[in-house]
Design a protein around this motif. Structure first.
Motif, short mmCIF file in Angstrom:
data_model
loop_
_atom_site.label_atom_id
_atom_site.label_comp_id
_atom_site.label_asym_id
_atom_site.label_seq_id
_atom_site.Cartn_x
_atom_site.Cartn_y
_atom_site.Cartn_z
N PHE A 159 0.85 -1.18 -0.21
CA PHE A 159 -0.01 0.00 0.01
C PHE A 159 0.70 1.22 0.00
O PHE A 159 0.27 2.34 -0.28
CB PHE A 159 -0.90 0.13 1.10
CG PHE A 159 -0.29 0.02 2.55
CD1 PHE A 159 -0.14 0.96 3.37
CD2 PHE A 159 -0.10 -1.28 3.26
CE1 PHE A 159 0.52 0.92 4.48
CE2 PHE A 159 0.44 -1.31 4.39
CZ PHE A 159 0.74 -0.23 5.19
N LEU A 182 1.57 1.83 -3.61
CA LEU A 182 0.08 2.68 -4.25
C LEU A 182 -0.20 4.01 -3.71
O LEU A 182 -0.25 4.86 -4.59
CB LEU A 182 -1.11 1.64 -3.76
CG LEU A 182 -2.38 1.86 -4.30
CD1 LEU A 182 -2.47 1.84 -5.80
CD2 LEU A 182 -3.33 1.01 -3.67
N ARG A 242 -0.79 7.22 -6.24
CA ARG A 242 -1.91 8.00 -5.93
C ARG A 242 -1.57 9.57 -5.69
O ARG A 242 -2.26 10.41 -6.30
CB ARG A 242 -3.10 7.50 -5.08
CG ARG A 242 -3.40 6.16 -5.56
CD ARG A 242 -4.46 5.72 -4.73
NE ARG A 242 -4.98 4.37 -5.56
CZ ARG A 242 -6.15 3.68 -4.81
NH1 ARG A 242 -6.67 3.99 -3.96
NH2 ARG A 242 -6.36 2.61 -5.70
N GLY A 293 -4.56 -7.68 -3.02
CA GLY A 293 -3.56 -7.40 -3.88
C GLY A 293 -2.76 -8.78 -4.21
O GLY A 293 -1.87 -8.86 -5.09
N TYR A 316 -6.16 -3.13 1.00
CA TYR A 316 -4.61 -2.21 0.84
C TYR A 316 -4.89 -1.09 0.07
O TYR A 316 -4.41 0.22 0.35
CB TYR A 316 -3.73 -3.09 0.23
CG TYR A 316 -3.70 -3.22 -1.18
CD1 TYR A 316 -2.64 -2.58 -2.10
CD2 TYR A 316 -4.74 -4.06 -1.78
CE1 TYR A 316 -2.75 -3.02 -3.40
CE2 TYR A 316 -4.78 -4.40 -3.24
CZ TYR A 316 -3.80 -3.69 -4.14
OH TYR A 316 -3.86 -3.71 -5.30
N GLU A 317 -5.86 -0.87 -0.94
CA GLU A 317 -6.32 0.18 -1.69
C GLU A 317 -6.97 1.27 -0.68
O GLU A 317 -6.59 2.37 -0.92
CB GLU A 317 -7.27 -0.14 -2.86
CG GLU A 317 -6.37 -0.89 -3.79
CD GLU A 317 -7.27 -1.09 -4.96
OE1 GLU A 317 -8.40 -0.70 -5.19
OE2 GLU A 317 -6.83 -1.81 -5.97
N GLU A 318 -7.71 0.76 0.26
CA GLU A 318 -8.60 1.61 1.12
C GLU A 318 -7.61 2.31 2.03
O GLU A 318 -7.79 3.58 2.53
CB GLU A 318 -9.68 0.88 1.96
CG GLU A 318 -10.42 1.88 2.76
CD GLU A 318 -12.04 1.34 3.13
OE1 GLU A 318 -12.83 1.93 2.96
OE2 GLU A 318 -11.74 0.04 3.63
N ASP A 342 -5.88 5.04 0.25
CA ASP A 342 -6.65 5.96 0.19
C ASP A 342 -6.95 7.08 1.61
O ASP A 342 -6.83 8.16 1.53
CB ASP A 342 -8.05 5.71 -0.30
CG ASP A 342 -8.16 5.25 -1.59
OD1 ASP A 342 -7.58 5.67 -2.61
OD2 ASP A 342 -9.28 4.38 -1.76
#
Length: 312
Positions: free
Chosen positions: A13, A16, A20, A174, A210-212, A215
């Motif tokens: 993350f 990522l 982002r 992931g 992991y995306e949350e 974010d």
């Protein structure tokens, strides 16, 4: 546009998050030891964050709006960061962990079973930091991971910048990127019909995709000025058997559980003590969470795909 420094940010993350931040138009600098290069267009400083003199030299005259520290594990590292980045940044965000609430590693205020743990259960401003302990020893650090994070938060809380800590739940999703192997442990065992060691009375915990988490770290770094700890977890509590049921539904195999004796080691995510977190503070501050049931089946499918490939 803000000037954002990410310490670490080379995998999962953290990687990522860097992407982002860049996509959002921020000027990003990544600090790591050079094992993984950041995306094109991201400034890369190759330096060991534990080497204070080298870190000062590498930074030169750079200043930042926010520093996001992905790899701060000890009060020694936090003390170096406080000295080096004091005067260089107005805001410092540290990635912390749900394990700061683990009652097995510290004397903490009691929280009734079934009540999600709020941030004030571990107040970093009241925690004592001891930099003279053997934090440089890998074995000591592994067995004192939660305490290292608590003490790191304590040091940075007293530093001369606005400080926030993001206490992450257990991170999943992931596929092969999920380097801890904890979800793979369950997927592989259930798919192969192998036993899973669990406690007699399993208690629920919380998870985050992991995306949350990326974010939320982006939000914590750029969209708000809150200070202090904030819990990062999707809505919904799950225990180890709930997790097994989701995996079983996709693997087409029923889980086989073996109850461990008191004091015996169980599989990851099997807990006999309660410290599931509350995400109410982050919600009040404006962050919206998904529900674990929304993304867990997809994360399991990714892990099953990776497991299938590895057995070919």
């Amino acid at each position: 546009m803000q000037r954002i420094c990410v310490v670490g940010g080379s995998r999962y993350f953290g990687k990522l998050l860097v992407g982002r931040l860049q996509a959002a138009g921020h000027q990003v600098t990544v600090i790591n030891r050079g094992s993984v290069r950041p995306p094109a267009g991201v400034e890369h400083l190759v330096v060991d964050r534990d080497d204070e003199d080298a870190l000062v030299t590498a930074l030169g005259a750079r200043t930042f709006d926010t520093v996001v520290d992905q790899v701060c594990y000890t009060p020694v590292q936090a003390s170096i960061a406080a000295r080096v980045f004091g005067g260089r940044t107005r805001r410092y965000v540290m990635t912390s962990t749900i394990e700061v609430y683990d009652p097995a590693t510290a004397a903490l205020p009691a929280v009734p079973v079934g009540t999600p743990v709020p941030e004030e259960t571990v107040d970093p401003s009241a925690w004592v930091a001891a930099t003279d302990l053997p934090w440089h020893d890998a074995a000591y650090l592994e067995t004192h991971y939660a305490e290292g994070k608590r003490q790191a938060e304590a040091v940075l809380t007293a530093a001369g910048f606005a400080f926030a800590s993001v206490r992450s739940a257990h991170v999943l999703g992931g596929g092969a990127q999920e380097f801890t192997g904890r979800l793979a442990h369950y997927v592989e065992r259930i798919a192969a019909g192998r036993e899973i060691a669990v406690h007699a009375d399993t208690l629920p915990t919380v998870f985050v995709h992991y995306e949350e988490l990326a974010d939320l770290l982006l939000w914590a770094a750029t969209a708000t000025d809150f200070t202090g700890p904030v819990n990062a977890c999707s809505d919904g509590l799950l225990d180890v058997r709930d997790l097994g049921a989701v995996i079983a539904a996709q693997a087409g195999r029923q889980p086989l559980y073996r109850t461990v004796a008191p004091g015996e080691t169980a599989s990851p995510f099997s807990f006999d003590h309660h410290y599931a977190m509350s995400n109410a503070r982050a919600k009040r501050l404006g962050f919206s969470f998904s529900h674990t049931n929304d993304w867990l089946p997809g994360a399991v499918a990714e892990a099953l795909s990776v497991s299938a490939v590895s057995t070919i």
